[in-house]
Design a protein around this motif. Structure first.
Motif, short mmCIF file in Angstrom:
data_model
loop_
_atom_site.label_atom_id
_atom_site.label_comp_id
_atom_site.label_asym_id
_atom_site.label_seq_id
_atom_site.Cartn_x
_atom_site.Cartn_y
_atom_site.Cartn_z
N LEU A 43 44.80 39.34 41.73
CA LEU A 43 45.39 40.55 41.07
C LEU A 43 45.71 40.14 39.06
CD1 LEU A 43 44.94 43.55 40.48
CD2 LEU A 43 47.08 44.00 41.17
N SER A 44 46.55 39.16 39.36
CA SER A 44 46.96 38.90 37.65
C SER A 44 45.93 37.88 37.32
CB SER A 44 48.47 37.76 37.90
OG SER A 44 49.01 38.76 38.72
N LYS A 45 44.71 36.91 38.28
CA LYS A 45 44.23 36.34 37.66
C LYS A 45 42.91 37.08 37.09
CE LYS A 45 45.51 32.60 39.77
NZ LYS A 45 45.11 31.26 39.37
N VAL A 46 42.35 38.52 37.54
CA VAL A 46 41.64 39.01 37.32
C VAL A 46 41.53 39.65 36.26
CG1 VAL A 46 40.24 41.49 37.97
CG2 VAL A 46 40.35 39.34 40.00
N ASP A 54 31.72 37.69 33.66
CA ASP A 54 31.50 38.98 33.99
C ASP A 54 30.46 39.69 35.04
OD1 ASP A 54 31.70 38.63 31.09
OD2 ASP A 54 29.14 38.04 30.67
N GLY A 55 30.33 40.66 34.99
CA GLY A 55 30.11 41.37 37.07
C GLY A 55 30.90 42.34 36.88
N SER A 56 31.02 42.66 38.27
CA SER A 56 31.64 43.34 39.21
C SER A 56 32.75 43.09 39.06
CB SER A 56 30.95 44.17 39.75
OG SER A 56 31.26 42.87 40.98
N MET A 61 36.56 38.42 41.39
CA MET A 61 37.30 37.73 42.36
C MET A 61 36.58 36.63 43.31
SD MET A 61 39.46 41.20 43.73
CE MET A 61 38.50 41.24 44.76
N MET A 62 35.49 36.92 43.30
CA MET A 62 34.62 35.31 43.98
C MET A 62 34.93 34.64 43.32
SD MET A 62 34.36 36.29 47.32
CE MET A 62 33.45 35.44 48.15
N ASN A 63 34.53 34.66 42.28
CA ASN A 63 34.09 33.30 41.20
C ASN A 63 35.94 32.93 41.20
OD1 ASN A 63 31.65 33.96 41.52
ND2 ASN A 63 31.88 35.28 39.43
N ILE A 64 36.81 33.84 41.43
CA ILE A 64 37.58 33.00 40.64
C ILE A 64 38.37 32.76 42.40
CG2 ILE A 64 39.83 33.90 40.20
CD1 ILE A 64 39.35 36.28 39.08
#
Length: 114
Positions: A43-46, A54-56, A61-64
């Motif tokens: 959550l902190s990273k998002v 970019d994106g939803s 979250m999946m990319n991170i």
């Protein structure tokens, strides 16, 4: 904890009862820190601008998670978090136990119903 000592809370002195309350708080705090750490880290990273592209939110979250790695996401900063949350929770348990004792209020004990 009382069962492992072979005593009840009434059989123990105020110091031992406070020690058990503090120990219970440390254990509860560390367990909760370990359980909640990955989600809080993610959550902190998002919430950082531009993190995850970019994106939803789900795709970010999946990319991170992919960029950081699951193990690093779960363990990075975990030690400090365990110390912090374990200490805070132990203090809360200690304060609760002390105030209850000072007010003369008996704590309820969970037991198996007959």
């Amino acid at each position: 904890m009382y069962n492992s000592l072979g005593k009840t809370a009434a059989q123990c002195g105020a110091g031992l009862n406070l020690g058990i309350a503090l120990s219970s708080g440390v254990i509860a705090g560390v367990v909760s820190a370990v359980i909640s750490h990955p989600a809080d880290t993610l959550l902190s990273k998002v919430n950082k601008a531009g993190a995850g592209g970019d994106g939803s939110i789900v795709s970010r979250m999946m990319n991170i998670t992919t960029e950081t790695g699951v193990v690093k996401l779960c363990t990075q900063g975990l030690g400090a978090r365990c110390v912090m949350i374990g200490t805070f929770t132990a203090l809360q348990f200690g304060i609760f136990d002390s105030v209850m004792g000072a007010l003369g209020v008996s704590k309820f004990q969970f037991h198996k119903p007959s």
